[in-house]
Design an enzyme around this catalytic site. Sequence first.
Site, short mmCIF file in Angstrom:
data_model
loop_
_atom_site.label_atom_id
_atom_site.label_comp_id
_atom_site.label_asym_id
_atom_site.label_seq_id
_atom_site.Cartn_x
_atom_site.Cartn_y
_atom_site.Cartn_z
N ILE A 138 0.85 -1.19 0.00
CA ILE A 138 0.00 0.00 0.00
C ILE A 138 0.88 1.23 0.00
CG2 ILE A 138 -1.91 1.20 1.13
CD1 ILE A 138 -2.44 -1.39 2.72
N THR A 167 3.93 1.58 3.01
CA THR A 167 4.96 2.50 2.53
C THR A 167 4.55 3.96 2.72
OG1 THR A 167 4.22 2.83 0.23
CG2 THR A 167 5.39 0.77 0.72
N LYS A 221 6.35 8.62 10.06
CA LYS A 221 4.96 9.08 10.13
C LYS A 221 3.96 7.93 10.06
CE LYS A 221 5.95 13.67 8.25
NZ LYS A 221 5.63 14.69 7.21
N ASP A 238 8.91 6.92 -1.86
CA ASP A 238 8.41 8.13 -2.51
C ASP A 238 8.09 7.72 -3.94
OD1 ASP A 238 8.11 10.53 -3.94
OD2 ASP A 238 9.53 11.60 -2.66
N ASN A 247 -2.51 4.24 -3.34
CA ASN A 247 -3.27 5.18 -2.53
C ASN A 247 -2.59 6.54 -2.43
OD1 ASN A 247 -5.10 6.11 -0.22
ND2 ASN A 247 -3.09 6.07 0.76
N TYR A 279 -6.99 19.02 -9.50
CA TYR A 279 -6.97 17.80 -8.68
C TYR A 279 -7.92 16.77 -9.28
CZ TYR A 279 -8.07 14.57 -4.92
OH TYR A 279 -8.29 13.42 -4.20
N LYS A 306 -7.08 12.85 -10.77
CA LYS A 306 -7.67 11.61 -10.26
C LYS A 306 -8.51 10.90 -11.33
CE LYS A 306 -7.08 10.47 -6.52
NZ LYS A 306 -5.96 9.71 -5.93
N VAL A 317 -14.17 11.35 3.18
CA VAL A 317 -13.69 10.46 4.23
C VAL A 317 -12.88 11.29 5.22
CG1 VAL A 317 -12.30 8.41 4.75
CG2 VAL A 317 -13.59 8.52 2.61
N THR A 319 -9.93 12.20 6.96
CA THR A 319 -8.48 11.97 6.88
C THR A 319 -7.75 13.26 7.24
OG1 THR A 319 -8.12 12.66 4.58
CG2 THR A 319 -8.92 10.40 4.94
#
Length: 279
Positions: free
Chosen positions: A9, A35, A41, A57, A85, A149, A153, A182, A184
Amino acid sequence: MVATKTVLITGCSDGGIGSALAVVLQQRGLHVFATARDPSKMTALKDLPNVTMLTLDVLKPDHIKDAVDIVMKQTGGTLDYLINNAGRNHFMPILDEDLDTVRKLFEVNFYGPLAITQTFAPLIIKAKGMAVFITSISGYVNVPFMGTYAASKRSLELVAETLRLELAPFGVDVLEVVTGAVKTNGQTYFGDFKLPEQSLYKKIEPVIAGRAQGNDQLPRMDTAEYAAAVADQIASRSTGRFWCGNNAEATKMSTTATAVPQSAMDSGMSYGCGLDTLQ
C-alpha cells in the site's frame, strides 16, 4: 519468506486511508508492506504484526526499485495486491494555477501510481493478483477550485479502467475505489492557503481556504468504516468501479446512471483489439 497473502500500500502515513487499509488488511491475515515517504509518520503501524514498513516516494525510481527488491525477497517474487493510494489534495482556481505546481500534482497523483504499477506488474501477474487504485468522486463533478486535482484523479481512473482490460488475459483484476468524503488528514496541507494577490477570487479567499481546510460542514465517512468496505471488495475480487465514502453513491447515481452493464461495455471496448488471443 512470507507465506500468507501479501499487499503493498502506498501512502500509509498516520491519519489517512492507506494507514486505515493497512490496519484492516493485517487484521484479516494479510502481510502488509506499508509504505510512505517518511516511515516515522507511520506510528500507527509500527508495532502491528505482519506489517513491513518501507520508505517509498512514488516519484523516486530508486525507492520503487528498492521496494520491489524487498518484496521479491520476502515473497519469492509475487505480490497478491497492490493498492495505489498515495496522492496529494489540491485547491486553486484554474486561472490562478502555477503550472509547475500542476505538473507536480500530476507527478504524484498520476505518473507515480503508473510507475509503481508498471514496476510491480511482474509480481502481480505471477500471483494472478489485483491492482487497486484509490480515485475520487471529484473526477465526476466540476467542483470550483478543485479542477486540476479532479483532472489528475480522473486521469488515473481512466488508465485503471483500460488496464483492467489489458491485464484480464493474465488473470489480474483491477479495482478503482471512487472515493467520496472520508475523515483523513488530507486537509492539513492547507493551513497557510493563499491566493495570488492579483486573483479574481481574492475577496472570497477565506471561503476557498475554508473549503480547502475541510471547514465545509460536510459529513465524512469514518476512515475505518471506509477501509473495511474496501477490504471487502478486495477479498471478493471485485473489478471496475466501487463507489465508497460520503456522497459517493449520490454522485454515482447522478453522473453515471446507465442501463448498459459493465460487461457489455468492456466487450465493446475490447472488440477487435486482440486481447482475446492472449488468454
